[in-house]
Design an enzyme around this catalytic site. Structure first.
Site, PDB file in Angstrom:
ATOM      1  N   SER A  36       0.802  -1.233   0.000  1.00 31.44           N
ATOM      2  CA  SER A  36       0.000   0.000   0.000  1.00 31.44           C
ATOM      3  C   SER A  36       0.830   1.277   0.000  1.00 31.44           C
ATOM      4  CB  SER A  36      -0.945   0.020   1.210  1.00 31.44           C
ATOM      5  OG  SER A  36      -0.205   0.002   2.417  1.00 31.44           O
TER       6      SER A  36
ATOM      7  N   ASP B   1      -3.437   8.427   7.658  1.00 26.00           N
ATOM      8  CA  ASP B   1      -4.331   7.564   8.438  1.00 26.00           C
ATOM      9  C   ASP B   1      -3.480   6.900   9.517  1.00 26.00           C
ATOM     10  OD1 ASP B   1      -3.000   5.477   7.150  1.00 26.00           O
ATOM     11  OD2 ASP B   1      -4.613   5.072   5.730  1.00 26.00           O
TER      12      ASP B   1
ATOM     13  N   HIS C 147      -0.352   5.123   7.148  1.00 27.84           N
ATOM     14  CA  HIS C 147       0.324   5.695   5.986  1.00 27.84           C
ATOM     15  C   HIS C 147       0.703   7.163   6.178  1.00 27.84           C
ATOM     16  CE1 HIS C 147      -2.253   2.356   4.506  1.00 27.84           C
ATOM     17  NE2 HIS C 147      -1.108   2.031   3.914  1.00 27.84           N
TER      18      HIS C 147
END
Length: 355
Positions: A39, A330, A333
């Site tokens: 991610s 978040d 990240h």
């Protein structure tokens, strides 16, 4: 980054541009960027998968081009986006599963990364992410398509001179090892790290066999400083979770050692292990030095546990108005502002990959 150091870097890049700029877009220092992993570098492949690990809805992307979510797990640009810009790219290599990954767009590379993927294939499969082995299969497919667009000779040149980026390992620990008793009861963190590094070595061997010669690999960041880790695994201790940071440092030693061995084994291979740990730890420990106000929680919602569509979404209460003040977007990240700091470190460390 120190302003004089930045000027020196720009000078080095300018010299490289003059030296290596022939035969490709004159603004690009390398012909293409091909990205694999998780991610931290997924630019939208998971939008096309049946997984909960998606970022194709607000508030993700609110500070990106056109203020639209793309599937990037960030409010704006990823560190790899910023790196591509620094290397002279006018647009970003497309997510391979997207409609944009066709025709001449393939000439500048492609992105095969998938959120919730990693070195542990089983975890990727459980998460309905694209395992690294499948990312390599897509890369083979990409080569066939590239040859049709560019001709076999130019395609071979692009594959040889491209920069390859690999980001993996964080999810293997944070979203798998620490929360899965079937694994953490069977392996010590050190043993699990050895298993992951074995998978890394196998991936590099296969990628080399497909023509890659210049590979940049991110180390683990200080995982114990990630808000999710502090919330779920911190036992109310102040600051980062030290045992998790120790595990990350142990893994980083292993992957550095493995990379050195691989470079000796395979002729013409250059591997740079990007030290993400040091600049990230510095950011978290001294946020104000870099212009940040908050380093213990993310901007989105409460910023403590939000990692998936279930928790970081348009209705999340408490989302901050100015993400540039936050190290994290978040609970896992980095924000675009933090990614800028990391990208500055990446480009300096990655000079060996240019040319």
């Amino acid at each position: 980054m120190d302003i004089n150091f930045k000027r020196t870097l720009l000078l080095v890049l300018s010299v490289a541009l003059l030296k290596f700029g022939n035969g490709q877009d004159s603004t690009q220092l390398v012909p293409a960027i091909l990205t694999f992993g998780d991610s931290a570098v997924d630019v939208g492949n998971n939008n096309y998968l049946p997984t909960i690990f998606k970022a194709n809805y607000p508030p993700y992307g609110r500070d990106f081009v056109n203020h639209q979510p793309t599937g990037r797990f960030c409010n704006g640009k990823l560190a790899t986006d910023i790196t591509a810009e620094t290397l002279g790219f006018k647009t970003y290599p497309p997510a391979y599963l997207s409609p944009q990954a066709s025709g001449k767009n393939l000439l500048i590379g492609a992105n095969f990364a998938s959120a919730a993927s990693g070195y542990d294939e089983n975890a990727a499969i459980i998460n309905h992410a694209i395992p690294l082995s499948q990312q390599l299969e897509y890369f083979k497919e990409y080569q066939t398509k590239l040859a049709k667009v560019a001709g076999s000779k130019k395609a071979a040149s692009i594959i040889k001179d491209a920069i390859y980026i690999l980001s993996a390992g964080s999810g293997d620990f944070l979203q798998n090892y620490y929360v899965n008793p079937l694994i953490n009861k069977a392996y010590t963190p050190d043993e699990y790290g050895t298993f992951l590094v074995g998978a890394f070595s196998n991936f590099v061997k296969n990628l080399y066999g497909l023509g890659a010669r210049k590979l940049g690999v991110t180390s683990l960041p200080p995982l114990g400083c990630v808000p999710l880790a502090i919330t779920l695994l911190g036992n109310h201790e102040n600051g980062c979770v030290s045992r998790i940071n120790t595990d990350a440092q142990g893994f980083n030693k292993k992957i550095n050692s493995a990379a050195a061995n691989l470079q000796k084994k395979y002729p013409g291979l250059t591997i740079v292990i990007f030290d993400i740990y040091t600049p990230f730890y510095d950011l978290v420990k001294s946020p104000s030095t870099h212009g940040f106000l908050e380093a213990r929680r993310g901007c989105c919602g409460t910023g403590t546990v939000e990692t998936t569509s279930v928790l970081c979404n348009p209705k999340s209460p408490g989302t901050c108005s100015n993400a540039t003040q936050y190290v994290f977007w978040d609970s896992v990240h980095p924000s675009e502002a933090a990614n800028q700091v990391l990208a500055d470190a990446l480009i300096v460390q990655g000079i060996a990959l240019i040319g």
